[in-house]
Write an enzyme that holds these catalytic residues in place. Structure first.
Site, PDB file in Angstrom:
ATOM      1  N   ARG A 540       1.025  -1.494   0.134  1.00 47.00           N
ATOM      2  CA  ARG A 540       0.187  -0.026  -0.382  1.00 47.00           C
ATOM      3  C   ARG A 540       0.917   1.493  -0.794  1.00 47.00           C
ATOM      4  NH1 ARG A 540      -5.081   1.028   4.661  1.00 47.00           N
ATOM      5  NH2 ARG A 540      -3.306   0.196   5.170  1.00 47.00           N
ATOM      6  N   SER A 603       6.464  -5.214   7.916  1.00 47.45           N
ATOM      7  CA  SER A 603       6.662  -5.602   9.312  1.00 47.45           C
ATOM      8  C   SER A 603       7.766  -7.148   8.800  1.00 47.45           C
ATOM      9  CB  SER A 603       5.070  -5.657   8.756  1.00 47.45           C
ATOM     10  OG  SER A 603       4.601  -4.785   8.540  1.00 47.45           O
ATOM     11  N   ASP A 657       5.069  -2.766  11.447  1.00 49.91           N
ATOM     12  CA  ASP A 657       3.626  -2.173  11.501  1.00 49.91           C
ATOM     13  C   ASP A 657       3.244  -2.068  12.908  1.00 49.91           C
ATOM     14  OD1 ASP A 657       3.986  -5.115  12.282  1.00 49.91           O
ATOM     15  OD2 ASP A 657       2.719  -6.039  10.538  1.00 49.91           O
TER      16      ASP A 657
END
Length: 713
Positions: A540, A603, A657
């Site tokens: 994203r 992450s 994250d």
């Protein structure tokens, strides 16, 4: 020959004249296709209302959950008892279901009467009578020494919270026993059986409606059966609904049988434009005025009475019997549904009509017999039409739930009206198929009635119960006691300490990696920032606009996929793909050439030397890109940007994250100092460094913990 033709012409003309006369008189009872489609739509809306938690209390169609979650699969076996209470007779049944999936059922049954003084008397006496009949059956069949599971078919609306429990909402049909409404009927029967504790060793495993019993009986023979319909003394339907649509019970997985209780459709006034003066008069003279209005236009308990009221009105108007009326025609209940069925028989119908009318003390002419026969046809045809409209609504819902263009299904049918009326099944089937042309429907008559179905529900419940025990045995390994959880907490605490200390860190399993995030948002932040989020198969890119003082954040984002060949290719290919996605996003947002600070949510476990440097320790979650582990991912991203040579970005931070989750929530709540990810691909936690306090270990004060999922940070 001429005389024969003359007589045929005379009779045909006579019949046409009488039919037209009746059609004009009962115009309001003849329902067009458009009206039936409208009723179908109304019933669909009522179904939705009944399934909703907030709207159910005011719904006329109650859509009661039955807690029947499965149909027979052929593996059921054993001996079961079944009781059927709800019609003109009470039935006790012993069912032997064969083993080895042969789908062979042997039954022995006994019918017992249901006297008016019992079904309209005291509730305790009613259930004692049922227990007496059961004890008599078991003694007669020499079953008193056996422990048997029992299914109870109870053909009245009940609210169930589990399969073996049901609170009576209201009596219907001719039943009116006192003190039962609002109580659990299974408990009432169990209490009544206690006086036979030496002879009745019975476990009531299931309480089912007769429609559910019909569906289960037919489903044993046809696995496509997922609807049950009763058109007898009363009328009702059930079907298999998706759990996700049933707000009245917990859980979203699988399906559950819903008892619609469609007999009450219209009790809220939804059918007032359909009801006639005869329906209103019949209702006023019934045991339950204002209730079960749909049922009173359909079921066998009422069709004969509707015909009587119509004939009486026509006679008073001089349209029948020369205006003459017999005393019998004034008596409620003198015409029954069996008479209606007899008058509509194909060949002997007119002869039967003359005989029935004569027995009522009337002197009918040939024209009267033709007219009365047509009255019966209109009343029974309307019944079949109304049933067809409601059933078509159920079939449409099934098709839509399954997201099918065309549905193939089977409807289990039962009830005396459906069975004894010579024209009823054919009319019903034809109208249903006309209303839902995108459904291939098979109508399967339940030869053994709903009582066998209760036994099948009990057999399925026994099978599921045995499977549940096996499942519970396996799941027991995954259940943790409070003591075990406390032990895990203490071990985790030790590991946290190991991970934080220089000497023990290399051996620690919980690495406690520093992130170099040393502060929390204070509300003064402002500006435009670019953010990247890599941690799964989706990548994203976001543009975040922050306005100071008002804690206002606006985000624009675009999601890109990471193909498997990129995830497991080379590191250079992975980061080139990431930069390509960034370029597409900047172009999409009209930001080509803009110099923006960038934060990189990465992450995966990294060892950081500063907030903008992160060395990948190891890939997780399916990523295997080569030449990345042991390398600084920020440097790899910078190199990829240089290779593209289209834009320049200031990479100021790389964060995990969980850190992103904590900071996001910290912007909204200043007390937030822990971030937790519990997603599909992993479990992680991050927190601010605990302070030491005098005489204590980890800081002992209340903290706010906010949770985030994989895509919510």
């Amino acid at each position: 020959m001429f005389a024969v033709h003359l007589m045929a012409f005379y009779f045909t003309k006579l019949k046409e004249d009488q039919i037209k006369k009746v059609d004009r008189f009962l115009y309001h009872m003849r329902l067009s296709d458009e009206t039936l489609l409208d009723i179908m739509a109304r019933f669909q809306a009522e179904m939705q209302k009944g399934l909703g938690k907030d709207t159910n209390p005011t719904a006329s169609v109650k859509m009661l959950p039955t807690f029947v979650r499965a149909i027979p699969d052929g593996s059921e076996n054993g001996e079961f008892l079944s009781l059927d209470l709800g019609g003109s007779k009470f039935r006790v049944l012993k069912v032997q279901v064969s083993e080895e999936g042969k789908r062979n059922v042997q039954m022995e049954s006994q019918f017992y009467p249901t006297p008016n003084e019992i079904i309209r008397g005291n509730g305790t006496e009613l259930f004692e009578y049922v227990a007496d009949c059961l004890a008599d059956f078991m003694k007669t069949k020499e079953l008193t020494q056996k422990k048997l599971p029992l299914g109870l078919t109870f053909s009245f609306p009940c609210k169930q919270t589990k399969l073996e429990e049901g609170v009576l909402l209201s009596w219907t049909k001719k039943f009116k026993a006192r003190g039962v409404q609002g109580t659990d009927v299974v408990s009432s029967l169990t209490n009544a059986m206690r006086k036979y504790k030496q002879d009745l060793d019975v476990d009531i495993l299931a309480l089912v409606n007769d429609t559910v019993g019909t569906m289960m009986t037919c489903a044993y023979d046809d696995p496509y059966c997922e609807v049950g319909v009763i058109i007898g003394t009363g009328t009702n339907a059930c079907y298999m609904e998706d759990m996700s649509n049933i707000e009245l019970v917990e859980g979203d997985e699988g399906r559950m049988c819903i008892n619609t209780e469609w007999g009450a459709f219209g009790d809220d006034g939804a059918l007032e434009d359909i009801r006639t003066e005869f329906d209103q008069e019949l209702d006023l003279g019934s045991l339950n005025p204002g209730k079960q209005l749909f049922e009173k236009m359909i079921s066998g308990l009422y069709l004969g009475e509707l015909v009587r009221l119509i004939l009486l009105k026509m006679a008073k108007a001089g349209l029948l019997f020369g205006g003459e009326k017999s005393s019998a025609l004034h008596i409620k209940g003198k015409i029954e549904t069996r008479h209606v069925a007899a008058m509509e028989k194909y060949k002997e119908g007119l002869a039967n009509t003359r005989e029935i009318l004569t027995d009522l003390g009337l002197e009918p002419s040939e024209a009267d017999c033709v007219a009365v026969q047509h009255v019966c046809t209109i009343v029974s045809f309307r019944s079949a039409n109304l049933c067809a409209a409601a059933l078509a609504a159920i079939l449409t819902r099934l098709r839509e739930n399954k997201k099918l263009v065309r549905l193939r299904t089977t409807v289990g049918m039962d009830g005396t009206l459906y069975k004894i009326h010579p024209q009823y099944p054919k009319r019903l089937h034809k109208v249903v198929r006309k209303l839902v042309p995108n459904c291939d429907v098979r109508f399967l008559l339940s030869e053994s009635g709903s009582t066998k179905g209760a036994a099948m529900v009990t057999a399925v419940a026994s099978r599921v119960q045995a499977q549940r025990k096996q499942i519970d045995k396996v799941l027991a390994l995954f259940r943790l006691t409070r003591e075990q959880l406390v032990g895990i907490r203490d071990k985790m605490r030790v590991e946290l300490e190991y991970g934080l200390k220089r000497d023990t860190h290399p051996l620690a399993t919980v690495k406690m990696l520093p992130t170099y995030v040393c502060g929390m948002p204070d509300g003064t932040e402002k500006g435009k920032f670019l953010a990247l989020d890599l941690g799964g198969t989706n990548f994203r890119v976001l543009l975040v606009k922050i306005r100071s003082g008002r804690r206002s954040v606006r985000m624009y984002n675009k999601i890109f996929t990471i193909p498997l060949e990129i995830m497991q290719g080379t590191g250079e290919e992975l980061f080139d793909h990431i930069v390509q996605c960034i370029a597409d996003f900047l172009d999409y947002m009209g930001l080509k050439g803009a110099q923006l600070p960038l934060g990189f949510t990465f992450s995966f476990p990294c060892r950081q030397a500063s907030i903008d440097k992160g060395t990948l320790i190891e890939w997780t979650k399916g990523f295997k890109a080569t030449d990345c582990e042991g390398e600084d991912v920020v440097d790899m991203l910078r190199e990829a940007i240089k290779r593209r040579n289209e834009f320049d970005l200031d990479i100021v931070a790389v964060v995990n994250d969980t850190v992103g989750t904590m900071m996001t929530c910290g912007y909204e709540d200043r007390n937030c100092e822990v971030g937790l990810i519990a997603g599909c691909t992993g479990w992680r936690r991050v927190g601010k460094k605990p302070r030491r306090e005098e005489g204590s270990g980890l800081r002992n004060r209340q903290q706010h913990v906010l949770h985030g999922g994989d895509e919510e940070h």
